[in-house]
Write a protein that holds these residues in place. Sequence first.
Motif, PDB file in Angstrom:
ATOM      1  N   HIS A 199     -11.816  -2.209  -0.745  1.00 21.56           N
ATOM      2  CA  HIS A 199     -12.621  -2.690   0.385  1.00 21.56           C
ATOM      3  C   HIS A 199     -13.831  -1.771   0.518  1.00 21.56           C
ATOM      4  O   HIS A 199     -13.742  -0.670   1.046  1.00 21.56           O
ATOM      5  N   VAL A 217      -6.252  -2.139  -0.789  1.00 18.51           N
ATOM      6  CA  VAL A 217      -5.161  -2.987  -0.298  1.00 18.51           C
ATOM      7  C   VAL A 217      -4.797  -3.991  -1.388  1.00 18.51           C
ATOM      8  O   VAL A 217      -5.637  -4.810  -1.795  1.00 18.51           O
ATOM      9  N   ASN A 218      -3.562  -3.904  -1.880  1.00 19.99           N
ATOM     10  CA  ASN A 218      -3.097  -4.789  -2.956  1.00 19.99           C
ATOM     11  C   ASN A 218      -4.027  -4.756  -4.167  1.00 19.99           C
ATOM     12  O   ASN A 218      -4.276  -5.785  -4.804  1.00 19.99           O
ATOM     13  N   GLY A 219      -4.533  -3.567  -4.465  1.00 19.73           N
ATOM     14  CA  GLY A 219      -5.398  -3.399  -5.625  1.00 19.73           C
ATOM     15  C   GLY A 219      -6.859  -3.694  -5.375  1.00 19.73           C
ATOM     16  O   GLY A 219      -7.709  -3.417  -6.230  1.00 19.73           O
ATOM     17  N   TRP A 220      -7.181  -4.255  -4.213  1.00 21.88           N
ATOM     18  CA  TRP A 220      -8.568  -4.599  -3.875  1.00 21.88           C
ATOM     19  C   TRP A 220      -9.244  -3.431  -3.165  1.00 21.88           C
ATOM     20  O   TRP A 220      -8.746  -2.935  -2.156  1.00 21.88           O
ATOM     21  N   GLN A 230      -4.970   4.153   1.673  1.00 15.64           N
ATOM     22  CA  GLN A 230      -4.294   2.907   2.028  1.00 15.64           C
ATOM     23  C   GLN A 230      -5.213   1.962   2.788  1.00 15.64           C
ATOM     24  O   GLN A 230      -5.068   0.742   2.699  1.00 15.64           O
ATOM     25  N   LYS A 274     -11.898  -5.567  -7.535  1.00 17.13           N
ATOM     26  CA  LYS A 274     -10.620  -5.262  -8.166  1.00 17.13           C
ATOM     27  C   LYS A 274     -10.836  -5.131  -9.665  1.00 17.13           C
ATOM     28  O   LYS A 274     -11.571  -5.907 -10.261  1.00 17.13           O
ATOM     29  N   LYS A 280     -14.671 -11.153   1.458  1.00 17.87           N
ATOM     30  CA  LYS A 280     -13.706 -11.372   2.541  1.00 17.87           C
ATOM     31  C   LYS A 280     -14.494 -11.833   3.755  1.00 17.87           C
ATOM     32  O   LYS A 280     -15.205 -11.056   4.381  1.00 17.87           O
TER      33      LYS A 280
END
Length: 505
Positions: A370, A365-368, A361, A345, A331
């Motif tokens: 961080h 995030v969306n399965g990724w 959370q 992921k 990212k």
Amino acid sequence: MTIILPPYQDWINFRAHSHPNVVALEFSNGEIFTYAELDSAISKVTFVLNQNILDEDYPVAVLTQSSLEFSLLLHAIPRLGMSILPLNLRLKYEELLFQLREVNVRNLIVDEDHYEIGKKLAGNLGINLISSELILQNNEYEISGSKNMNAKDVHSIIYTSGTTGNPKAVMLTNENYYWSAVGSGENLGVNSDDRWLLCMPYYHIGGLSILMRSAIYGTSAVIHDGFNQQMVNFDLRKSSITLLSVVPTMLKRMLEFDTHKFPDTIRAVLVGGGPVSKTLLQEAQIRGLPVLQTYGLTEATSQISTLSSEDAIDKIGSAGKVLSINTLRIKKKFVENDVGEILVKGPTVTSGYLAQPDATQKIIVNGWLHTGDIGHLDEDGYLFISDRRDDLIVSGGENIYPAEIENVLANFKNVFEVAVVGFTDDEWGEKVVAVMVLNEKNLAIDVIKLKSYLSENLASYKHPRKIFIIDEELPRTASGKLQRYAVRMKFENDNFLIPIDLDLF
């Protein structure tokens, strides 16, 4: 050999039928369990556990020095449909108390050496204290098979520290371990005669995952009670070891212990917990150790990427390519060199932190996942780590978060504010250093009392090795956030300000 694994199940019970006479566990005291024997021993432990456990909806905490006791409980507890919480043997009372309270533990299993601290913890929390001697007593009764075990069940809860100073309870499922084994097996291959030497702490993911992988593969784990370079070197040469996992400090000590070569029966030496220097890599290769640098996280059930031994010199500093079961991307945060945060992921990623939904959370995030680690991929797809998660200190393979130590030091007499950073260290990779501002100028710190205070509140590997006392305020951002990077840059290269060396007291 191509790895072919059946769907998830109770692996010890499965291997007791598919590989009954294969050695499952071999201990440094000479004790050996085949898969059939191990399955029977676990069934007996499960029976006794079932008679003594209260409130089966909560994790069972285990505090034991014995690798045999832990190995049996690792599989017996999940057979009752419960999760195991391995406790770090190096933690102090307050640190253990925090973890037990946060995950609402109702049962604590301790060995004889930890019975007194266990009794104190149980009394404070009002929980059920169970002696491991009771659990491991000889009996003729067994509970065979598993109770409601499935792939999505949380098998283990492993604490990893967070940047706020509060550790986080990572939930790892049976499925997480299965896919981690698949990814590692596809990368390293799996041989029927594999013997993986375990000399790392089994309450960390690096050690625990060896026990899980070996069971899934139906291969052997050779277990030491802790790391001893003489014993490791001996077993590498005399016990037909094929695989080994260590951190850079361990590898360095192994190579320094003697000058003899290692046998070509060793297929791979996985080294994680920090980068391996070029000098160390070259020495290992000369001595016959095929070092594979790895990058992983507890939140990803250990390995994320691995550098092959063939690329170890050409790709010096790299953590290798991502394992096939997962996806990795960067990212972008910075303009230079395509550097950014590492995101992962895949099926090895944790479902989250127990009792910390907000933290979950934030990190998933969306399965990724961080990771908080900063790095980049080169043109060949090799991962390079630029910086550790936030301000993480990695010393001797142990992850140390400054905020936890700062919170303890801030409560010591006369301390106004404090920053904790890691300085480069040849032996440990990094060493913990504290920079303190006192309430008033010309005040002094009682070093003897400080060391006693640290021993009461923090595990020894978290103790600062050196302390700087300064008059100026610590650097902070406009929002008041401490700039540890600025602290480290200023004081690590300061040749004029002399620190207090706690190792001298």
